[in-house]
Scaffold this active site. Structure first.
Site, PDB file in Angstrom:
ATOM      1  N   ARG A  23       0.808  -1.224   0.000  1.00 60.60           N
ATOM      2  CA  ARG A  23       0.000   0.000   0.000  1.00 60.60           C
ATOM      3  C   ARG A  23       0.841   1.273   0.000  1.00 60.60           C
ATOM      4  NH1 ARG A  23      -2.701  -0.740   5.485  1.00 60.60           N
ATOM      5  NH2 ARG A  23      -0.579  -1.424   5.848  1.00 60.60           N
ATOM      6  N   GLN A  46       6.914  27.267  14.569  1.00 58.85           N
ATOM      7  CA  GLN A  46       6.419  27.576  13.229  1.00 58.85           C
ATOM      8  C   GLN A  46       6.900  26.506  12.266  1.00 58.85           C
ATOM      9  OE1 GLN A  46       7.007  31.725  12.134  1.00 58.85           O
ATOM     10  NE2 GLN A  46       7.431  31.160  10.028  1.00 58.85           N
ATOM     11  N   ASN A  48       7.328  25.774   8.095  1.00 61.20           N
ATOM     12  CA  ASN A  48       7.388  26.455   6.808  1.00 61.20           C
ATOM     13  C   ASN A  48       7.553  25.434   5.698  1.00 61.20           C
ATOM     14  OD1 ASN A  48       7.468  29.034   8.125  1.00 61.20           O
ATOM     15  ND2 ASN A  48       9.628  28.699   8.511  1.00 61.20           N
ATOM     16  N   HIS A  61      20.991  31.540   4.390  1.00 60.34           N
ATOM     17  CA  HIS A  61      20.229  32.481   5.222  1.00 60.34           C
ATOM     18  C   HIS A  61      20.404  32.203   6.711  1.00 60.34           C
ATOM     19  CE1 HIS A  61      17.306  32.357   1.593  1.00 60.34           C
ATOM     20  NE2 HIS A  61      18.281  33.205   1.371  1.00 60.34           N
ATOM     21  N   LYS A  71      16.536  24.911  13.331  1.00 62.45           N
ATOM     22  CA  LYS A  71      15.657  24.382  12.287  1.00 62.45           C
ATOM     23  C   LYS A  71      15.751  22.868  12.225  1.00 62.45           C
ATOM     24  CE  LYS A  71      16.407  28.403   9.287  1.00 62.45           C
ATOM     25  NZ  LYS A  71      17.003  28.860   8.025  1.00 62.45           N
ATOM     26  N   HIS A 118      22.118  28.736   6.635  1.00 66.79           N
ATOM     27  CA  HIS A 118      21.509  27.535   6.055  1.00 66.79           C
ATOM     28  C   HIS A 118      21.064  27.808   4.618  1.00 66.79           C
ATOM     29  CE1 HIS A 118      17.738  25.212   5.202  1.00 66.79           C
ATOM     30  NE2 HIS A 118      18.597  24.252   5.409  1.00 66.79           N
ATOM     31  N   TYR A 131      10.325  22.811   6.881  1.00 67.60           N
ATOM     32  CA  TYR A 131      11.152  23.014   8.063  1.00 67.60           C
ATOM     33  C   TYR A 131      10.379  23.599   9.217  1.00 67.60           C
ATOM     34  CZ  TYR A 131      11.927  27.584   5.724  1.00 67.60           C
ATOM     35  OH  TYR A 131      11.790  28.782   5.084  1.00 67.60           O
ATOM     36  N   LYS A 168      18.472  38.847  -3.494  1.00 65.07           N
ATOM     37  CA  LYS A 168      18.999  38.860  -2.115  1.00 65.07           C
ATOM     38  C   LYS A 168      20.148  37.873  -1.971  1.00 65.07           C
ATOM     39  CE  LYS A 168      16.723  36.537   1.043  1.00 65.07           C
ATOM     40  NZ  LYS A 168      15.722  36.110   2.025  1.00 65.07           N
ATOM     41  N   ASP A 169      19.981  36.660  -2.525  1.00 64.99           N
ATOM     42  CA  ASP A 169      21.021  35.644  -2.388  1.00 64.99           C
ATOM     43  C   ASP A 169      22.254  35.959  -3.224  1.00 64.99           C
ATOM     44  OD1 ASP A 169      19.301  34.422  -0.658  1.00 64.99           O
ATOM     45  OD2 ASP A 169      18.703  32.837  -2.031  1.00 64.99           O
TER      46      ASP A 169
END
Length: 185
Positions: A23, A46, A48, A61, A71, A118, A131, A168-169
């Protein structure tokens, strides 16, 4: 679950056990008591999720100071190369990195303590990345370390011309700019 501490203290690979039959399969991806016994207690606040195509690189980041985040990351579709860089003040492994392949197939997860940059790159056609974090997103404390920082020597396992990065990166800071005062760790 198997908990394997990596070469950088505090970074853990967590391998859930899958139980399968005709299954499909079942596995526990998080169990607070086991996590506490191996890694230590973390109050995750939280969850994400991101979805990305092949070659998307997100990172490296982190959030600074009191907004730093631990994380627990995993992939529920596809495959990524996940990379963490130690930025903890006074750490004997400061500026070193760990790279781990995470995929839906293996179910492998990575725990990243506070004080790390990370990022990940998508190796498959697409990837769904999930995460848990122990501190909410705080845009005023966010920073980016250059993904191609020469001092890190990260092998992203994908050619630079195949990478897709945000503005940004592309404008991340160098490792030399990561001073204790700036980081606040």
């Amino acid at each position: 679950m198997d908990f394997i501490e990596q070469d950088i203290k505090g970074v853990w690979v967590i391998q859930p056990k899958k139980f399968g039959d005709s299954r499909g399969y079942f596995c526990e991806v998080f169990k607070q008591a086991e996590f506490d016994a191996h890694v230590g207690h973390v109050d995750f606040v939280q969850d994400n999720e991101s979805f990305s195509g092949h070659g998307v690189l997100r990172g490296l980041h982190f959030q600074r100071g009191e907004f730093s985040q631990a994380k627990l990351v995993r992939v529920s579709q596809g495959t990524v190369l996940d990379v963490v860089v130690d930025l903890r003040k006074g750490s004997p492994t400061w500026g070193k990195h760990v790279a781990v392949e995470l995929s839906a197939e293996t179910g492998r997860q990575l725990f990243i303590p506070r004080g790390f940059a990370h990022g990940f790159v998508v190796l498959s056609d697409v990837a769904q990345f999930q995460y848990k974090v122990d501190n909410p997103y705080a845009p005023q404390s966010e920073a980016t370390l250059r993904f191609d920082e020469p001092a890190l020597g990260i092998d992203w396992r994908i050619a630079p011309n195949e990478m897709l990065l945000s503005e940004k990166d592309l404008k991340g800071m160098s490792l030399n700019e990561m001073t204790p005062d700036f980081l606040g760790f």
